[in-house]
Design a protein around this motif. Structure first.
Motif, PDB file in Angstrom:
ATOM      1  N   THR A 257       0.827  -1.206   0.000  1.00 41.36           N
ATOM      2  CA  THR A 257       0.000   0.000   0.000  1.00 41.36           C
ATOM      3  C   THR A 257       0.862   1.257   0.000  1.00 41.36           C
ATOM      4  N   THR A 258       1.912   1.250   0.809  1.00 38.49           N
ATOM      5  CA  THR A 258       2.812   2.409   0.879  1.00 38.49           C
ATOM      6  C   THR A 258       3.451   2.687  -0.468  1.00 38.49           C
ATOM      7  N   LEU A 259       3.924   1.648  -1.130  1.00 41.26           N
ATOM      8  CA  LEU A 259       4.612   1.835  -2.404  1.00 41.26           C
ATOM      9  C   LEU A 259       3.636   2.199  -3.523  1.00 41.26           C
ATOM     10  N   ILE A 260       2.452   1.611  -3.522  1.00 35.70           N
ATOM     11  CA  ILE A 260       1.453   1.968  -4.527  1.00 35.70           C
ATOM     12  C   ILE A 260       1.106   3.447  -4.409  1.00 35.70           C
ATOM     13  N   ARG A 261       0.931   3.912  -3.188  1.00 40.03           N
ATOM     14  CA  ARG A 261       0.628   5.334  -2.974  1.00 40.03           C
ATOM     15  C   ARG A 261       1.759   6.209  -3.504  1.00 40.03           C
ATOM     16  N   ALA A 262       2.999   5.801  -3.237  1.00 40.21           N
ATOM     17  CA  ALA A 262       4.147   6.593  -3.689  1.00 40.21           C
ATOM     18  C   ALA A 262       4.229   6.626  -5.209  1.00 40.21           C
ATOM     19  N   VAL A 263       4.054   5.473  -5.842  1.00 41.99           N
ATOM     20  CA  VAL A 263       4.149   5.417  -7.302  1.00 41.99           C
ATOM     21  C   VAL A 263       3.009   6.196  -7.940  1.00 41.99           C
ATOM     22  N   THR A 264       1.818   6.073  -7.394  1.00 39.94           N
ATOM     23  CA  THR A 264       0.682   6.810  -7.951  1.00 39.94           C
ATOM     24  C   THR A 264       0.905   8.314  -7.836  1.00 39.94           C
ATOM     25  N   ASP A 265       1.445   8.748  -6.709  1.00 37.34           N
ATOM     26  CA  ASP A 265       1.770  10.170  -6.565  1.00 37.34           C
ATOM     27  C   ASP A 265       2.802  10.604  -7.603  1.00 37.34           C
ATOM     28  N   LEU A 266       3.793   9.746  -7.864  1.00 34.11           N
ATOM     29  CA  LEU A 266       4.792  10.066  -8.887  1.00 34.11           C
ATOM     30  C   LEU A 266       4.154  10.188 -10.266  1.00 34.11           C
ATOM     31  N   VAL A 267       3.293   9.236 -10.605  1.00 31.84           N
ATOM     32  CA  VAL A 267       2.631   9.282 -11.916  1.00 31.84           C
ATOM     33  C   VAL A 267       1.894  10.604 -12.087  1.00 31.84           C
ATOM     34  N   LEU A 268       1.089  10.973 -11.098  1.00 28.14           N
ATOM     35  CA  LEU A 268       0.269  12.170 -11.232  1.00 28.14           C
ATOM     36  C   LEU A 268       1.105  13.448 -11.197  1.00 28.14           C
ATOM     37  N   ALA A 269       2.252  13.396 -10.514  1.00 24.50           N
ATOM     38  CA  ALA A 269       3.127  14.564 -10.469  1.00 24.50           C
ATOM     39  C   ALA A 269       3.930  14.729 -11.751  1.00 24.50           C
ATOM     40  N   ARG A 270       4.377  13.627 -12.336  1.00 25.65           N
ATOM     41  CA  ARG A 270       5.267  13.668 -13.504  1.00 25.65           C
ATOM     42  C   ARG A 270       4.535  13.596 -14.828  1.00 25.65           C
ATOM     43  N   ARG A 271       3.242  13.251 -14.800  1.00 25.14           N
ATOM     44  CA  ARG A 271       2.468  13.149 -16.045  1.00 25.14           C
ATOM     45  C   ARG A 271       1.288  14.113 -15.960  1.00 25.14           C
ATOM     46  N   PRO A 272       1.483  15.373 -16.277  1.00 21.44           N
ATOM     47  CA  PRO A 272       0.414  16.355 -16.101  1.00 21.44           C
ATOM     48  C   PRO A 272      -0.823  16.083 -16.956  1.00 21.44           C
ATOM     49  N   ARG A 273      -0.670  15.344 -18.055  1.00 21.77           N
ATOM     50  CA  ARG A 273      -1.829  15.055 -18.904  1.00 21.77           C
ATOM     51  C   ARG A 273      -2.636  13.864 -18.400  1.00 21.77           C
ATOM     52  N   CYS A 274      -2.106  13.145 -17.448  1.00 20.12           N
ATOM     53  CA  CYS A 274      -2.789  11.966 -16.898  1.00 20.12           C
ATOM     54  C   CYS A 274      -3.756  12.407 -15.804  1.00 20.12           C
ATOM     55  N   THR A 275      -5.010  12.007 -15.922  1.00 20.07           N
ATOM     56  CA  THR A 275      -6.004  12.365 -14.901  1.00 20.07           C
ATOM     57  C   THR A 275      -6.384  11.184 -14.022  1.00 20.07           C
ATOM     58  N   ARG A 276      -5.994   9.949 -14.428  1.00 23.54           N
ATOM     59  CA  ARG A 276      -6.350   8.782 -13.630  1.00 23.54           C
ATOM     60  C   ARG A 276      -5.239   7.740 -13.707  1.00 23.54           C
ATOM     61  N   VAL A 277      -5.062   7.025 -12.615  1.00 21.25           N
ATOM     62  CA  VAL A 277      -4.179   5.862 -12.581  1.00 21.25           C
ATOM     63  C   VAL A 277      -5.062   4.636 -12.396  1.00 21.25           C
ATOM     64  N   LEU A 278      -4.819   3.595 -13.206  1.00 19.10           N
ATOM     65  CA  LEU A 278      -5.651   2.395 -13.207  1.00 19.10           C
ATOM     66  C   LEU A 278      -4.850   1.176 -12.769  1.00 19.10           C
ATOM     67  N   ALA A 279      -5.557   0.213 -12.210  1.00 19.89           N
ATOM     68  CA  ALA A 279      -4.992  -1.107 -11.944  1.00 19.89           C
ATOM     69  C   ALA A 279      -6.091  -2.125 -12.191  1.00 19.89           C
ATOM     70  N   GLU A 280      -5.713  -3.352 -12.547  1.00 18.90           N
ATOM     71  CA  GLU A 280      -6.720  -4.377 -12.831  1.00 18.90           C
ATOM     72  C   GLU A 280      -6.256  -5.733 -12.300  1.00 18.90           C
ATOM     73  N   PRO A 281      -6.075  -5.853 -10.974  1.00 19.09           N
ATOM     74  CA  PRO A 281      -5.692  -7.140 -10.414  1.00 19.09           C
ATOM     75  C   PRO A 281      -6.820  -8.167 -10.499  1.00 19.09           C
ATOM     76  N   ASP A 282      -6.434  -9.417 -10.499  1.00 20.97           N
ATOM     77  CA  ASP A 282      -7.394 -10.513 -10.429  1.00 20.97           C
ATOM     78  C   ASP A 282      -8.228 -10.345  -9.158  1.00 20.97           C
ATOM     79  N   LEU A 283      -9.545 -10.511  -9.289  1.00 21.49           N
ATOM     80  CA  LEU A 283     -10.416 -10.370  -8.124  1.00 21.49           C
ATOM     81  C   LEU A 283     -10.068 -11.355  -7.017  1.00 21.49           C
ATOM     82  N   ARG A 284      -9.483 -12.505  -7.394  1.00 20.41           N
ATOM     83  CA  ARG A 284      -9.110 -13.495  -6.386  1.00 20.41           C
ATOM     84  C   ARG A 284      -7.900 -13.051  -5.577  1.00 20.41           C
ATOM     85  N   ASN A 285      -7.161 -12.084  -6.096  1.00 26.14           N
ATOM     86  CA  ASN A 285      -5.958 -11.613  -5.419  1.00 26.14           C
ATOM     87  C   ASN A 285      -6.347 -10.543  -4.408  1.00 26.14           C
TER      88      ASN A 285
END
Length: 247
Positions: A181-209
């Motif tokens: 959770t800590t690392l996902i939050r950090a990476v998502t913050d990086l994406v949104l900070a470094r990609r100004p044209r990006c408005t959403r970050v997506l993930a699609e894990p298996d529901l069983r996971n």
């Protein structure tokens, strides 16, 4: 751990089930008929081969290699694009952990991981495989990709410059203690900070996971839909720009 991108079959009809809560709360999650030029080009007949990646280190994600580190409670964390056979061999070792193999399905001889990673390294830059370095030590594997240019877009609504994330935590000792959770939050913050044209970050894990789904929800993502992808039923998880991750 989030599962890798499934290889989408264009002949398969897309199925996406939105949650009742999300359907009422977010009327904007609909498929925009004005597709980005890069995505529309994927479906043109007689389309040429992949676009050149450009200078070494170039990508379609605003140069992941230049994003720099993020501060976390566990220490500085940085995404380092995979560079050589040694990096790929490390990823191959992690792929053969049974807990990882159950969802990534890239276990077996090293050639299996080689093919998966090198396909991204020799592509046009729409997906960047990275090692995650915590205090300078490689301990996780990440794929940062353009969801709007990915086969995922055949199965659920996407917006231009939506950015997708896959990850695995390499060693069992680093799992089950909230580090994901800590690392996902950090990476998502990086994406949104470094990609100004990006408005959403997506993930699609298996529901069983369930540990992966819980880690993304803990990092500020919301469940937008359940999506039938080739080989899995996935939770489509979304973090919108302007929605901060929990402290």
């Amino acid at each position: 751990m989030a599962s890798p991108r499934a290889s989408a079959d264009p002949a398969t009809a897309p199925t996406a089930h939105r949650t009742d809560k999300d359907a009422s709360a977010d009327g904007e999650d609909t498929l925009d008929l004005h597709l980005p030029e890069e995505f529309a080009a994927l479906f043109r007949p007689e389309r040429p081969g992949p676009a050149p990646a450009g200078p070494a280190g170039a990508d379609l994600l605003d140069r992941v290699a230049d994003w720099g580190p993020a501060a976390t409670p566990e220490g500085p964390f940085e995404l380092a694009p995979v560079q050589d056979a040694g990096d790929i061999a490390l990823v191959g070792r992690w792929m053969n952990d049974p807990a990882v193999a159950a969802f990534w399905e890239l276990n077996g001889p090293q050639e299996v991981t080689d093919a998966h990673v090198r396909a991204q390294l020799t592509g046009d830059g729409r997906s960047v495989p990275c090692l995650g370095l915590l205090d300078g030590v490689p301990m996780s594997y990440w794929e940062i990709y353009r969801a709007d240019l990915d086969p995922l877009a055949r199965y659920c609504p996407v917006r231009p410059h939506d950015t997708g994330v896959h990850l695995l935590i390499g060693d069992a000792a680093d799992r089950g203690r909230g580090l994901g959770t800590t690392l996902i939050r950090a990476v998502t913050d990086l994406v949104l900070a470094r990609r100004p044209r990006c408005t959403r970050v997506l993930a699609e894990p298996d529901l069983r996971n369930t540990p992966s789904v819980a880690a993304f929800l803990g990092a500020g993502f919301r469940l937008a839909a359940e999506v039938e992808l080739p080989g899995k039923r996935a939770a489509l998880l979304v973090r919108d720009r302007g929605t901060p991750g929990p402290p």
